[in-house]
Design a protein around this motif. Sequence first.
Motif: not given
Length: 364
Positions: A26-28, A41-45, A114-118
Amino acid sequence: MGFDLLGARRRALRAARRIPDAAPRVEVEVRRGSHVQRFRQELLADGPGWKITLQILDADFTPVRIDETTTLRPGALLMWFLRPGQPFEIGAFYHGRGAFQGYYINLIRPPRLQSSPWVIEDLYLDVWLPEGGDGVLLDEDELDAAVARAELSAAEADGVRRIGARLLARSRRSRRSRRSRRSGRLGWLPRSVGRSPAESVPALRLRRDAPGTFHAARISGRIIAFGLYLMAAVSATSAGFAAFTDAFLVAGPAQDAWRLTVLGEALLLAPLALGGWLPATRWPQPPLTDERSLFIATLAAGLAVLALSERTAWAGALLPVYATLGLFSLVFAVCRWWFDRQVPIFALAGVAMTLVALALLVAT
C-alpha cells in the motif's frame, strides 16, 4: 533437545525482513504541514479494527535522530498500526540488526484509508516510548511553530497536547502493569501481534495469505495446549489426593471428589484454552504442520494398523493416537473449506484414513 526460543525469535525476525515479491503493498502519504513524503509498505492486515503495515527503510533513507541514544537508519524495520477514526498511529521500531528500539506514536488527524494512497496528516507532536526507558513527548516546539504559522489553530493544538498527555500517561500505566510479566508488548496493540510485533509477522502473513491454514494451526495449537494444561492440572490434583486421601486405594467419597475435581478442571480449562486466554495460546505462531503432513502421518498410521497382526494388543495405545490425528485433520478440513473456500483433499483423505484405522482397531 529443548525448544530454542532465542533461535525462534531470530528466525522470525529474519523472515520479517524478507518481504515476498508478491506481498500486497500500500502507498502511504504522510503530510506534515507543507512537507509530503510517500512510502510503500507491505500490508499485513486490513481489517475493520486495525490496519497493520511493515516498512523496511531503504538505503536512500536519511538517518533521523529520535532521542540521545536512538537513531533510525537504513535497514531498520518498522511496523505501523492504524485504527480507522483514531487520532494516532503506533510504530514499533527495530534496529537493522533486529533489536527492538521502542514504540513511536504519531499524533495525526483521523487517517483517510479508503483508497491508495492512504493519507496521514501528521500533527507534529509525538510520543516516544524507548525500550527500557521512560516515555517522553517529542516535537512540542514544532507544534508551537505550526500554530505560529497558522497551519493549526490554537484550539486544535491544545487538543493534540491533551491527547499526547493522555497517551503518555496510559503508556506509563501499561508499562508498570506488565513489568511483573516481563512482556515487551504495548498494552493496547491488537492481540494478533502477540508478545512481540516483529515476531508475529510470519503469522500475520499466513493469516493474510492462507487464512484456513492459519486458523486450523491456531485451533490445533490450542487443543494441544489444553491437553498439556489439563495434564499438569490433573497431575497436581492427583498428587494432592494421593498424599492426603485414600482416593486411589478404595472406592468412596475421596475418589468421587477426585473425579469431580478433574472434571471441573477440564470444564474450566477448555474454554480458556480454546478461546486463547491462557498464556501458551495468546499469541499466534506459524503452523507446526499442515494438511499434507497430517495426511502422510495418518497414511503411515493406517498402514501400520493394517500391517499389525496382533491389533488387540496395540488397540489401547493406538486408539488415542489415531483419534488425535483424525481430530486435527478434521480441523484442517473445516477451516480450509470455511476460510479458503477450497476442497481440502489431503485433510479429508486424512480423516477417512483415521476413521478406517479406528474402525479396524475397535472391531478387533
